[in-house]
Write an enzyme that holds these catalytic residues in place. Structure first.
Site, PDB file in Angstrom:
ATOM      1  N   GLU A  99     -11.301  56.912 -19.527  1.00 50.99           N
ATOM      2  CA  GLU A  99     -10.555  55.730 -20.254  1.00 50.99           C
ATOM      3  C   GLU A  99     -11.103  55.578 -21.529  1.00 50.99           C
ATOM      4  OE1 GLU A  99     -11.239  52.308 -17.569  1.00 50.99           O
ATOM      5  OE2 GLU A  99     -10.106  53.256 -15.938  1.00 50.99           O
TER       6      GLU A  99
ATOM      7  N   PRO B  43     -25.877  51.063 -14.927  1.00 55.19           N
ATOM      8  CA  PRO B  43     -26.174  49.846 -14.364  1.00 55.19           C
ATOM      9  C   PRO B  43     -27.641  49.970 -14.367  1.00 55.19           C
ATOM     10  CG  PRO B  43     -24.838  51.040 -12.632  1.00 55.19           C
ATOM     11  CD  PRO B  43     -24.780  51.398 -14.027  1.00 55.19           C
ATOM     12  N   ASN B  44     -28.337  51.245 -13.874  1.00 58.49           N
ATOM     13  CA  ASN B  44     -29.796  51.106 -13.491  1.00 58.49           C
ATOM     14  C   ASN B  44     -30.411  51.827 -14.659  1.00 58.49           C
ATOM     15  OD1 ASN B  44     -28.970  49.808 -11.363  1.00 58.49           O
ATOM     16  ND2 ASN B  44     -28.884  51.645 -10.101  1.00 58.49           N
TER      17      ASN B  44
ATOM     18  N   HIS C 240      -6.815  47.647  -3.171  1.00 58.33           N
ATOM     19  CA  HIS C 240      -8.173  48.140  -2.610  1.00 58.33           C
ATOM     20  C   HIS C 240      -8.974  48.441  -3.589  1.00 58.33           C
ATOM     21  CE1 HIS C 240      -6.140  49.279   1.834  1.00 58.33           C
ATOM     22  NE2 HIS C 240      -6.452  47.947   1.402  1.00 58.33           N
ATOM     23  N   GLU C 241      -9.658  47.447  -4.146  1.00 59.01           N
ATOM     24  CA  GLU C 241     -10.701  48.179  -5.129  1.00 59.01           C
ATOM     25  C   GLU C 241     -11.845  48.269  -4.350  1.00 59.01           C
ATOM     26  OE1 GLU C 241     -11.313  48.220  -8.645  1.00 59.01           O
ATOM     27  OE2 GLU C 241     -12.990  49.403  -7.963  1.00 59.01           O
TER      28      GLU C 241
ATOM     29  N   GLU D  46      -3.720  55.790 -12.552  1.00 62.48           N
ATOM     30  CA  GLU D  46      -4.180  55.333 -13.856  1.00 62.48           C
ATOM     31  C   GLU D  46      -4.702  56.472 -14.463  1.00 62.48           C
ATOM     32  OE1 GLU D  46      -6.276  51.800 -15.737  1.00 62.48           O
ATOM     33  OE2 GLU D  46      -7.591  52.643 -14.544  1.00 62.48           O
TER      34      GLU D  46
ATOM     35  N   GLU E  57      -4.405  47.566 -20.118  1.00 55.87           N
ATOM     36  CA  GLU E  57      -5.718  46.597 -19.942  1.00 55.87           C
ATOM     37  C   GLU E  57      -6.696  46.547 -20.997  1.00 55.87           C
ATOM     38  OE1 GLU E  57      -7.305  47.873 -16.162  1.00 55.87           O
ATOM     39  OE2 GLU E  57      -8.430  49.472 -17.153  1.00 55.87           O
TER      40      GLU E  57
HETATM   41  C1  NOJ Z   1      -9.547  48.542 -12.986  1.00 57.04           C
HETATM   42  C2  NOJ Z   1      -8.133  48.890 -12.945  1.00 57.04           C
HETATM   43  O1  NOJ Z   1      -7.508  49.543 -13.956  1.00 57.04           O
HETATM   44  C3  NOJ Z   1      -7.360  47.487 -13.095  1.00 57.04           C
HETATM   45  O2  NOJ Z   1      -5.911  47.345 -12.993  1.00 57.04           O
HETATM   46  C4  NOJ Z   1      -7.925  46.318 -12.092  1.00 57.04           C
HETATM   47  O3  NOJ Z   1      -7.569  45.090 -12.242  1.00 57.04           O
HETATM   48  C5  NOJ Z   1      -9.407  46.400 -12.198  1.00 57.04           C
HETATM   49  N1  NOJ Z   1     -10.092  47.550 -12.033  1.00 57.04           N
HETATM   50  C6  NOJ Z   1     -10.186  45.505 -10.837  1.00 57.04           C
HETATM   51  O4  NOJ Z   1      -9.632  46.354  -9.852  1.00 57.04           O
HETATM   52 CA    CA Z   2      -8.965  51.222 -15.072  1.00 59.47          CA
END
Ligand code: NOJ
Ligand code: CA
Length: 714
Positions: A172, A193-194, A414-415, A502, A508
């Site tokens: 990204e 994070p750590n 599904h995150e 992605e 975003e």
């Molecule tokens: C990153 C993803 O690219 C985005 O589309 C999503 O909203 C967030 N993660 C949360 O899962």
């Molecule tokens: Ca992303």
């Protein structure tokens, strides 16, 4: 008998001493393979008689064994050729020609103790080369660990290079454009994070890697059919202008665990003197295996809206309550106090369903519907989500009924928060839940550091994980759109339910960071999209964050018209209309293009292309006599030219042009647009004025009788 062994000796001598040559079907590319004096495998690639890859070595470093790099003898060579056509389940064109010449060379390395064999298979197409290594079954190489692959790509000059740094966990990034020798060493931007050191290839870049030579050749480096192997990066040798493959390391610091017979992914080098040929190339797809799926009818190219952008511009939240330190299996969710900003509530989702149904949009993605978002980000924790428990204000049964009655489909989210192990354990239950409530596609996500700890987004374990999810999904007739997953390598030919990913810097970023520079979308097709479709989430109409919060400076780095053009220029069978319904409702005339534009195509023409600068693409909708054109530019305004000679001769069409308005500018005046319709035919040449950071979108349909008097000629 004596004569025979003499003949054999001569044969072996011939094989080892002389170079092997292979020429592409039209003769433009030629490959040369040989062993040098040290018995090292060396290849070289020429385009129209000039070397584009100078002599480059190939080999492996194997754990607890000598290198598999030199002392080779050629013990067999075979040639083959193919010229066939096939039809993808979905895609940019209806029919794809697979036309190549093949050379397969088997090498043997005889050491004091070990005798090992490796085969290198080359496939030469008119627009590029693919080669892979195959490890046949053999006594002394059964189950082994690859520490590193050493495939060299010896460049013919200090080319202009479009690159992002060698991050094992994220693609990204915005692209850098420099000379090869000026590629900078980089550090990880993410996931600390750590605050322990995150492994990162500081002197490597990612593929797909795009280059342009001083004499106007376009080169693209990538891999095809990445299965059971880590993703490949390119180590940069700035002085000798050479790249050497570097595999994403695993938790133990090696790269790949293999068992013979096994093969690596294909290494691909595309070459042309036209940038458009790189975009039109089907070589990466052709190097993937045909699909064995018995049924593909469940895989549906579609547009979708979603409870999504509101979270990114911070008017809504994924989480239901403002608490932290929750435990997924122990918290009493019903007793938590709702924060009043939760986007995925039943009433709001119904609003999206209504909007989709009214406008012929097939899908509705809902993020933040399930418990766990209170405490998901950057914790590197194992059990973040269970994928089956809705928040108290999300009525999954009611929404199933409501969507079904309106003829639209909810899309599951599904995150995983990068806890792949947690997801794998819960996967079947999660997919059963989806089927029970009428979902047949899922957007997955892997934000954060990977669990199992020590693995990376692009290491072998994770490469296997993403494919495991896709293959399991197929059993449930589910399609997958994966975010933060490994770069795509054309596997959607084999597994067409892997409908998008992605794996790059999406729209975003324009919501909450310094954003994507206007050139970004002119580079993506030459880089990330070479491997397959991207879920970029275009279609943002309300360009500036200050619309929501007066002090926020973030903005989309394009004009509104360019957001429309992206539906054509950034190919995906799954396209989001990413903005909020209320923003579309204010501009339904412009939204008409999103309603009309197709997502599956019979034909594609790359009309103009220059990476980093501009792109004009025309596509013919699947099964219809309708064309759509997208033209985009970087920060420079310019005029795009689209000759409509692909239209049927002697027929009249209506072209509706969605263009940047007067004085449009991505920064100063991004939201002005104009829409005009004209009569056109196959002699028409459109001149489309693109603003700085701007674009134009065109829909072309057959003229109806009354159109002939209604519209003037272009
Ligand atoms: C990153 C993803 O690219 C985005 O589309 C999503 O909203 C967030 N993660 C949360 O899962
Ligand atoms: Ca992303």
């Amino acid at each position: 008998m004596k004569n025979l062994s003499f003949l054999l000796l001569i044969l072996i001598f011939t094989f080892s001493a002389f170079a092997q040559n292979l020429t592409s079907p039209n003769g433009n590319l030629s490959l040369n393979f040989k062993l040098n004096d040290s018995g090292e495998a060396v290849y070289q690639l020429s385009y129209k008689g000039k070397a584009v890859i100078k002599e480059s070595k190939m080999g492996f470093e194997i754990k607890d064994q000598p290198d598999l790099k030199k002392g080779f003898k050629i013990i067999d060579t075979k040639t083959d050729a193919k010229d066939e056509s096939w039809n993808p389940v979905w895609g940019e064109v209806k029919t794809i020609r697979n036309n190549y010449k093949e050379l397969a060379v088997t090498l043997e390395q005889k050491g004091d103790k070990l005798t090992r064999k490796i085969m290198i298979r080359f496939r030469l197409f008119d627009d590029g080369l693919g080669f892979r290594y195959e490890f046949p079954v053999q006594d002394q190489l059964k189950y082994f660990t690859v520490n590193e692959e050493k495939t060299e790509f010896n460049l013919s000059g200090d080319h202009k290079t479009f690159w992002i740094p060698g991050d094992y966990d994220s693609q990204e990034y915005a692209y850098n454009t420099t000379k090869f020798s000026e590629i900078a060493a980089s550090k990880s931007l993410y996931f600390n994070p750590n605050s322990d050191k995150i492994p990162f290839a500081e002197n490597a870049v990612q593929t797909p890697l795009m280059m342009k030579t001083a004499d106007g050749l376009y080169l693209n480096f990538h891999e095809a059919a990445l299965i059971n192997y880590p993703a490949m990066y390119m180590m940069v040798d700035r002085q000798s202008l050479k790249m050497i493959s570097h595999l994403c390391p695993n938790a133990l610091g090696s790269a790949a665990f293999l068992q013979t017979p096994e093969k690596t992914p294909w290494r691909t080098i595309l070459v042309s003197d036209k940038a458009a040929d790189i975009l039109a190339s089907k070589t990466i797809l052709n190097l993937n295996e045909p699909s064995k799926y018995a049924d593909t009818s469940f895989i549906k190219p579609q547009k979708f809206v979603g409870v999504w952008w509101g979270m990114h511009v911070n008017t809504e939240s994924w989480n239901y309550a403002d608490v932290n330190n929750v435990k997924i299996d122990e918290t009493d969710w019903k007793s938590l106090k709702p924060n009043g900003r939760h986007g995925a509530n039943t009433a709001n989702v119904k609003r999206y369903i209504d909007f989709a149904a009214k406008n012929g949009i097939q899908g509705i993605l809902v993020e933040g519907w399930n418990i766990g978002w209170e405490d998901w980000y950057g914790q590197w924790k194992e059990n973040v989500f269970d994928f089956v428990t809705p928040y108290p204000d999300f009525d999954v049964k009611e929404l199933q009924k409501y969507a079904a009655a309106k003829g639209v489909k909810l899309i599951m989210h599904h995150e995983t928060s990068a806890s792949a192990s947690n997801y794998e354990r819960r996967l079947d239950e999660a997919f059963r839940f989806m089927k029970q409530y009428g979902y047949d596609s899922v957007k997955t996500g892997y934000v954060g550091r990977i669990i199992p700890r020590g693995e990376h987004h692009e290491s072998q374990t994770m490469v296997n994980h993403y494919l495991h999810v896709v293959k399991t999904a197929e059993k449930y007739k589910i399609s997958v759109d994966s975010h933060e997953s490994v770069h795509l390598t054309g596997l959607h030919r084999t597994f067409p339910n892997w409908i998008a990913a992605e794996a790059a810097r999406g729209n975003e970023y324009n919501a909450w960071s310094e954003g994507n520079p206007p050139e970004h979308e002119t580079i993506l097709p030459f880089t990330r999209l070479m491997g397959g479709p991207m879920d970029y989430t275009p279609g943002i109409f309300e360009i500036k964050r200050s619309h929501y919060q007066p002090n926020q400076k973030e903005q989309v780095h394009t004009t509104l018209a360019k957001q429309l053009a992206l539906y054509v220029t950034l190919y995906s069978p799954l396209q989001m209309a990413a903005d909020l319904p209320e923003n579309y409702e204010k501009r339904m005339d412009a939204f008409q293009f999103i309603k009309d534009v197709a997502v599956d195509w019979d034909d594609t023409k790359i009309l103009e292309a220059e990476p980093g600068d501009y792109l004009t693409i025309a596509r013919k909708a699947k099964g219809k006599n309708e064309w759509f054109i997208g033209a985009i530019t970087d920060e420079n305004s310019r005029t795009a030219t689209a000759s409509l000679d692909f239209l049927d001769a002697g027929k009249q069409y209506v072209a509706t042009i969605y263009a940047d308005g007067k004085d449009a500018d991505w920064e100063k005046n991004p939201m002005v647009y104009q829409i005009n319709s004209y009569l056109v035919d196959n002699k028409t040449v459109l001149k489309l004025a693109l603003a700085s950071g701007g674009g134009a979108a065109v829909s072309i349909k057959s003229a109806k009788p009354n159109d002939l008097t209604k519209f003037k000629k272009y």
